[in-house]
Motif scaffolding. Structure first.
Motif, PDB file in Angstrom:
ATOM      1  N   GLY A 185       4.123   6.829   2.236  1.00  0.00           N
ATOM      2  CA  GLY A 185       3.332   5.879   3.021  1.00  0.00           C
ATOM      3  C   GLY A 185       3.448   4.453   2.560  1.00  0.00           C
ATOM      4  O   GLY A 185       2.488   3.680   2.692  1.00  0.00           O
ATOM      5  N   GLY A 242       0.804  -1.212   0.000  1.00  0.00           N
ATOM      6  CA  GLY A 242       0.000   0.000   0.000  1.00  0.00           C
ATOM      7  C   GLY A 242       0.837   1.261   0.000  1.00  0.00           C
ATOM      8  O   GLY A 242       1.995   1.266   0.431  1.00  0.00           O
ATOM      9  N   TRP A 243       0.231   2.354  -0.495  1.00  0.00           N
ATOM     10  CA  TRP A 243       0.873   3.668  -0.487  1.00  0.00           C
ATOM     11  C   TRP A 243      -0.201   4.730  -0.725  1.00  0.00           C
ATOM     12  O   TRP A 243      -1.341   4.421  -1.069  1.00  0.00           O
ATOM     13  CB  TRP A 243       1.961   3.740  -1.562  1.00  0.00           C
ATOM     14  CG  TRP A 243       1.473   3.687  -2.984  1.00  0.00           C
ATOM     15  CD1 TRP A 243       1.202   4.729  -3.818  1.00  0.00           C
ATOM     16  CD2 TRP A 243       1.177   2.492  -3.743  1.00  0.00           C
ATOM     17  NE1 TRP A 243       0.769   4.278  -5.031  1.00  0.00           N
ATOM     18  CE2 TRP A 243       0.763   2.920  -5.027  1.00  0.00           C
ATOM     19  CE3 TRP A 243       1.256   1.130  -3.485  1.00  0.00           C
ATOM     20  CZ2 TRP A 243       0.392   2.022  -6.020  1.00  0.00           C
ATOM     21  CZ3 TRP A 243       0.887   0.239  -4.468  1.00  0.00           C
ATOM     22  CH2 TRP A 243       0.467   0.673  -5.723  1.00  0.00           C
ATOM     23  N   ARG A 244       0.169   5.979  -0.516  1.00  0.00           N
ATOM     24  CA  ARG A 244      -0.754   7.090  -0.716  1.00  0.00           C
ATOM     25  C   ARG A 244      -0.599   7.625  -2.136  1.00  0.00           C
ATOM     26  O   ARG A 244       0.515   7.840  -2.616  1.00  0.00           O
ATOM     27  CB  ARG A 244      -0.500   8.218   0.291  1.00  0.00           C
ATOM     28  CG  ARG A 244      -0.788   7.827   1.727  1.00  0.00           C
ATOM     29  CD  ARG A 244      -0.860   9.052   2.632  1.00  0.00           C
ATOM     30  NE  ARG A 244       0.369   9.851   2.581  1.00  0.00           N
ATOM     31  CZ  ARG A 244       1.431   9.637   3.348  1.00  0.00           C
ATOM     32  NH1 ARG A 244       1.421   8.632   4.219  1.00  0.00           N
ATOM     33  NH2 ARG A 244       2.497  10.405   3.251  1.00  0.00           N
ATOM     34  N   SER A 245      -1.720   7.831  -2.800  1.00  0.00           N
ATOM     35  CA  SER A 245      -1.687   8.353  -4.164  1.00  0.00           C
ATOM     36  C   SER A 245      -1.802   9.868  -4.149  1.00  0.00           C
ATOM     37  O   SER A 245      -2.448  10.449  -3.267  1.00  0.00           O
ATOM     38  CB  SER A 245      -2.824   7.754  -4.997  1.00  0.00           C
ATOM     39  OG  SER A 245      -4.083   8.147  -4.469  1.00  0.00           O
ATOM     40  N   ASP A 274       6.399  -0.940   7.621  1.00  0.00           N
ATOM     41  CA  ASP A 274       6.312   0.355   6.968  1.00  0.00           C
ATOM     42  C   ASP A 274       7.702   0.794   6.542  1.00  0.00           C
ATOM     43  O   ASP A 274       8.616   0.883   7.377  1.00  0.00           O
ATOM     44  CB  ASP A 274       5.697   1.396   7.905  1.00  0.00           C
ATOM     45  CG  ASP A 274       4.222   1.154   8.133  1.00  0.00           C
ATOM     46  OD1 ASP A 274       3.418   1.833   7.497  1.00  0.00           O
ATOM     47  OD2 ASP A 274       3.887   0.264   8.952  1.00  0.00           O
ATOM     48  N   THR A 326      -3.793   0.058  -2.987  1.00  0.00           N
ATOM     49  CA  THR A 326      -3.244  -1.226  -2.559  1.00  0.00           C
ATOM     50  C   THR A 326      -3.137  -2.157  -3.758  1.00  0.00           C
ATOM     51  O   THR A 326      -3.995  -2.135  -4.650  1.00  0.00           O
ATOM     52  CB  THR A 326      -4.110  -1.897  -1.474  1.00  0.00           C
ATOM     53  OG1 THR A 326      -5.444  -2.081  -1.972  1.00  0.00           O
ATOM     54  CG2 THR A 326      -4.148  -1.068  -0.208  1.00  0.00           C
ATOM     55  N   GLN A 366      -5.837   6.193  -1.166  1.00  0.00           N
ATOM     56  CA  GLN A 366      -4.960   5.079  -0.800  1.00  0.00           C
ATOM     57  C   GLN A 366      -5.025   4.013  -1.882  1.00  0.00           C
ATOM     58  O   GLN A 366      -6.111   3.668  -2.352  1.00  0.00           O
ATOM     59  CB  GLN A 366      -5.400   4.480   0.545  1.00  0.00           C
ATOM     60  CG  GLN A 366      -4.462   3.444   1.108  1.00  0.00           C
ATOM     61  CD  GLN A 366      -3.191   4.040   1.682  1.00  0.00           C
ATOM     62  OE1 GLN A 366      -3.164   5.221   2.028  1.00  0.00           O
ATOM     63  NE2 GLN A 366      -2.144   3.253   1.789  1.00  0.00           N
ATOM     64  N   SER A 392      -8.095   1.279  -5.489  1.00  0.00           N
ATOM     65  CA  SER A 392      -7.832   2.672  -5.166  1.00  0.00           C
ATOM     66  C   SER A 392      -9.065   3.261  -4.507  1.00  0.00           C
ATOM     67  O   SER A 392     -10.164   3.201  -5.069  1.00  0.00           O
ATOM     68  CB  SER A 392      -7.476   3.447  -6.432  1.00  0.00           C
ATOM     69  OG  SER A 392      -7.277   4.813  -6.152  1.00  0.00           O
ATOM     70  N   TYR A 405       4.009   0.637   2.527  1.00  0.00           N
ATOM     71  CA  TYR A 405       3.975  -0.405   3.558  1.00  0.00           C
ATOM     72  C   TYR A 405       3.593  -1.737   2.925  1.00  0.00           C
ATOM     73  O   TYR A 405       3.093  -1.810   1.804  1.00  0.00           O
ATOM     74  CB  TYR A 405       2.974  -0.051   4.664  1.00  0.00           C
ATOM     75  CG  TYR A 405       1.519  -0.126   4.233  1.00  0.00           C
ATOM     76  CD1 TYR A 405       0.794  -1.328   4.306  1.00  0.00           C
ATOM     77  CD2 TYR A 405       0.865   0.999   3.737  1.00  0.00           C
ATOM     78  CE1 TYR A 405      -0.532  -1.387   3.897  1.00  0.00           C
ATOM     79  CE2 TYR A 405      -0.459   0.942   3.327  1.00  0.00           C
ATOM     80  CZ  TYR A 405      -1.148  -0.255   3.409  1.00  0.00           C
ATOM     81  OH  TYR A 405      -2.465  -0.313   3.006  1.00  0.00           O
TER      82      TYR A 405
END
Length: 447
Positions: free
Chosen positions: A112, A25-28, A130, A79, A77, A73, A114
């Motif tokens: 972000g 996962g990460w922040r878009s 993370d 994944t 966020q 999405s 992880y």
């Protein structure tokens, strides 16, 4: 185990020997590179063959133990998920490496980042790591499952490569194809005669005349034909295919998409909740949270039959009988994680003359304006093909996405991305029909 209980790099934790869900996962945000999850099944630190590499172009391991599920999405966020069933991992496999690669920049620009492991049955988080120290890496090993005294553990790794997915793959023994899709070499046809079997020596009495022919009672000696040479497995292709205005079409067969079900996905996000009075539209266009888009397909089969696959009228089609196109379901949740999906059975590609994939707005908006949408075609075997629709500048309620045509047995995918404006009293489906000359009769339908 939440984000505040993230594992330190190098630490390990026991995990249940069962079906697990692994989320990268990460922040878009604008300018953030895209990332893709992958897995490698290792014996003594290396793969046994290219089949031990699971990623977007090779989404299922032959054992069924590892499967690449794909991206979701939602709420800023993103994944990308792998399903790992440790109970099905072959006894020879010692390690399952959990990795990721980027497209469009290094992991230092991915906020972000992880990886977390969820119990597939209970949904509880059993491990999480993370990453906070990525810089120039374009491929990253975030974690791994490994056997220890008959049980499985998860280790947080956090080590990367600046050579991308190709560098990661080759380091573990994967044979990687060149970026160009060259046709496979054709084996020369044999022109020489097959090797002659050695002569059969027959014992005879000394007084018997010389034997010049085989006695009639002797069974014929059958020499089995030589086994054809086994072709080496094709190298793994890492390349994705993105269709653009400048390069709008691609051959499915050249990308390896020749069999199995091809999944067509439409995913969308609303740029703004409401747009004001646009100078080009001349009126307000409201984009609501309950936006409902319908993915549809017009088809024409090689025998001349025509029809439509859509949620309206419950015309969901069928995958294993004509029209060999099936709408997986009607997603009415608006800008959802999974979007709309339909499947096309490439095992019957000879039955298709042309297929037009299009999308209509069922409710929640008057136009595609302020909508970001992406289309992805994922063959079971072969590179994924994706493209974006671009900006809509007309009051359109129907968009032609892609046209698939049969060209001598090869299916060609053509990016359309055409926003159409129906005339007053004309349905979106009829508008698409008129534009592409399908020639069907339409009646009102509901869902």
């Amino acid at each position: 185990m939440g984000a505040d209980m993230s594992m330190p790099k190098g630490s390990n934790v026991p995990v249940p020997t069962t079906a697990l869900r692994v989320e990268l996962g990460w922040r878009s945000a604008p300018g953030v590179p895209d990332a893709d999850a992958s897995a490698l099944l290792l014996v003594s630190g290396r793969v046994r063959s290219d089949g031990d590499f699971v990623f977007y172009n090779q989404p299922v391991h032959s054992s069924g133990a590892v499967r690449h599920e794909g991206k979701r999405s939602e709420g800023g966020q993103v994944t990308d998920t792998l399903l790992v069933d440790l109970a099905r991992v072959e006894p020879a496999i010692e390690t399952v490496v959990l990795a990721a690669s980027t497209d469009g920049g290094p992991f230092g620009k991915v906020p972000g980042l992880y990886i977390r492991v969820l119990d597939g049955q209970r949904g509880t988080e059993v491990a999480r790591y993370d990453s906070a120290d990525a810089t120039v890496e374009t491929a990253f090993v975030l974690g791994e499952f490994y056997r220890r005294q008959g049980a499985w553990k998860f280790r947080a790794v956090g080590q990367g490569y600046s050579s991308g997915l190709e560098g990661l793959a080759t380091d573990y023994g994967i044979t990687v194809d060149e970026p160009q899709y060259a046709a496979p070499p054709v084996a020369p046809q044999a022109t020489a005669r097959p090797p002659v079997a050695p002569p059969v020596t027959m014992r005879r009495p000394p007084t018997a005349p010389p034997v010049t022919t085989r006695p009639a009672a002797a069974p014929p000696v059958v020499t089995p034909p030589p086994a054809p040479p086994t072709a080496p497995p094709a190298p793994v292709r890492l390349t994705k295919v993105t269709l653009t205005k400048e390069a709008p079409s691609v051959s499915l067969s050249k990308q390896g998409g020749t069999s199995g079900a091809m999944r067509v996905n439409l995913n969308w996000q609303v740029r703004k909740q409401f747009s004001g009075w646009g100078s080009k539209l001349g009126r307000a266009v409201a984009m609501h949270a309950d936006l409902d888009l319908d993915l549809c397909a017009l088809y024409e089969l090689s025998d001349g039959r025509k029809g439509v696959v859509q949620a309206l009228g419950n015309a969901y089609g069928a995958l294993h009988q004509p029209p060999y196109i099936h709408l997986d379901g009607d997603d009415r949740t608006g800008a959802s994680a999974s979007g709309e999906n339909l499947s096309i059975n490439l095992d019957h590609k000879q039955s298709f003359r042309r297929i037009l994939i299009f999308v209509t707005i069922y409710e929640g908006a008057r136009s595609f304006a302020d909508l970001d949408a992406t289309v992805t075609l994922q063959p079971l075997n072969g590179a994924p093909i994706d493209f974006s629709l671009g900006e809509c500048t007309v009051p359109s309620t129907v968009c032609a996405l892609a046209l698939i045509t049969n060209n001598g047995g090869d299916l060609i995918v053509q990016r359309e991305a055409r926003f159409l404006v129906p005339e007053r009293g004309v349905s979106p489906q009829r508008t698409v029909d008129y534009t592409y000359g399908w020639g069907m009769n339409w009646t009102p339908g509901r869902k």
